[in-house]
Design a protein around this motif. Sequence first.
Motif, PDB file in Angstrom:
ATOM      1  N   THR A 158      41.817  44.592  39.459  1.00  0.00           N
ATOM      2  CA  THR A 158      41.930  44.460  38.146  1.00  0.00           C
ATOM      3  C   THR A 158      40.856  43.353  37.542  1.00  0.00           C
ATOM      4  O   THR A 158      40.227  42.553  38.041  1.00  0.00           O
ATOM      5  CB  THR A 158      43.353  43.396  37.975  1.00  0.00           C
ATOM      6  OG1 THR A 158      43.447  42.316  38.789  1.00  0.00           O
ATOM      7  CG2 THR A 158      44.636  44.301  38.599  1.00  0.00           C
ATOM      8  N   ALA A 159      41.005  43.447  35.898  1.00  0.00           N
ATOM      9  CA  ALA A 159      39.992  42.630  35.491  1.00  0.00           C
ATOM     10  C   ALA A 159      40.632  42.366  33.979  1.00  0.00           C
ATOM     11  O   ALA A 159      40.478  43.547  33.405  1.00  0.00           O
ATOM     12  CB  ALA A 159      38.682  43.299  35.265  1.00  0.00           C
ATOM     13  N   PHE A 160      41.050  41.210  33.827  1.00  0.00           N
ATOM     14  CA  PHE A 160      41.552  40.865  32.614  1.00  0.00           C
ATOM     15  C   PHE A 160      40.439  39.717  31.838  1.00  0.00           C
ATOM     16  O   PHE A 160      40.058  38.843  32.306  1.00  0.00           O
ATOM     17  CB  PHE A 160      42.893  39.987  32.683  1.00  0.00           C
ATOM     18  CG  PHE A 160      44.000  40.553  33.668  1.00  0.00           C
ATOM     19  CD1 PHE A 160      44.979  41.466  32.893  1.00  0.00           C
ATOM     20  CD2 PHE A 160      44.168  40.654  35.126  1.00  0.00           C
ATOM     21  CE1 PHE A 160      45.992  42.144  33.411  1.00  0.00           C
ATOM     22  CE2 PHE A 160      45.212  41.269  35.690  1.00  0.00           C
ATOM     23  CZ  PHE A 160      46.011  42.041  34.924  1.00  0.00           C
ATOM     24  N   ASN A 161      40.300  40.267  30.522  1.00  0.00           N
ATOM     25  CA  ASN A 161      39.367  39.779  29.666  1.00  0.00           C
ATOM     26  C   ASN A 161      38.007  39.584  30.518  1.00  0.00           C
ATOM     27  O   ASN A 161      37.454  38.316  30.456  1.00  0.00           O
ATOM     28  CB  ASN A 161      39.662  38.271  29.337  1.00  0.00           C
ATOM     29  CG  ASN A 161      40.876  38.415  27.948  1.00  0.00           C
ATOM     30  OD1 ASN A 161      40.377  39.231  27.100  1.00  0.00           O
ATOM     31  ND2 ASN A 161      41.646  37.635  27.923  1.00  0.00           N
ATOM     32  N   VAL A 162      37.467  40.578  31.049  1.00  0.00           N
ATOM     33  CA  VAL A 162      36.215  40.463  31.869  1.00  0.00           C
ATOM     34  C   VAL A 162      35.183  41.412  31.273  1.00  0.00           C
ATOM     35  O   VAL A 162      34.008  40.891  31.049  1.00  0.00           O
ATOM     36  CB  VAL A 162      36.414  40.709  33.318  1.00  0.00           C
ATOM     37  CG1 VAL A 162      35.219  40.881  34.179  1.00  0.00           C
ATOM     38  CG2 VAL A 162      37.320  39.961  33.879  1.00  0.00           C
ATOM     39  N   LEU A 163      35.478  42.566  31.098  1.00  0.00           N
ATOM     40  CA  LEU A 163      34.528  43.717  30.780  1.00  0.00           C
ATOM     41  C   LEU A 163      33.384  43.280  29.549  1.00  0.00           C
ATOM     42  O   LEU A 163      32.385  43.807  29.509  1.00  0.00           O
ATOM     43  CB  LEU A 163      34.987  45.072  30.642  1.00  0.00           C
ATOM     44  CG  LEU A 163      34.634  46.235  31.191  1.00  0.00           C
ATOM     45  CD1 LEU A 163      34.344  45.997  32.541  1.00  0.00           C
ATOM     46  CD2 LEU A 163      35.123  47.518  30.765  1.00  0.00           C
TER      47      LEU A 163
END
Length: 236
Positions: A102-107
Amino acid sequence: MTDPWSEIAGTWAELWGGFAGPAQRKVAEVTGIGPGTRVLDVGCGSGEFLAYVHELGGEAAGIDSSPQMVALARKRAPHAEVKVGDVDQPLPWMDDSFDVVTAFNVLQFVGDPVKTVDEFAFIGRQVALAGWAERARNDFNAIDDALADEPAEDGEFRRPGGFEAVLREAKLEVTASGIVEVVWAAPDDDTLIRGILLGEDEDNAPAVLRAAQPFKTADGGYRLVNHFRYAVGVQT
């Protein structure tokens, strides 16, 4: 030099740490996180999602570029394996180590999103991306725009289809996507100012209070309704 996230880690964790909870719960639901699921949260911040994965019976790991955020995550989720690391560098886990990455507010912060998602897919069977939706859907941005010289434009991952497009470019099949309401609340003026400014540009406090008037509640607090977009891809 101290990284900026470490400087504000304590305040951020206090006032924003649980903010993405509704989006995190939705991602956990659509990816099937449960007993025995191996989950890596990239950009794990102060560890709220790691703790939630543990509550669901999953096996959590996390990575974040901020040493102080990692320290907070280790305290909040002592059962998790949490490392300091840069998402733009190779991740320190073997291929197929996880069921879900998962990646929240990362990309939006990485140099090459497709390459980054491609690496996520090497170490995890499912990849879940989430972050702020377009600015028009977020009360927070009305305040943010009031403090800016000119309103910012929506980035590609705020707009509909942005996450889905990068998953497909990384040769993943999109299995779920949508939008989730996330509410940020402050009980009083002081908390609002602390949460918006995070210790910076305190001369802007009057402007914050003016811009926040439409969101003031009857008890003197503030309620800002915002939205996150999410999308999930799976290896084919």
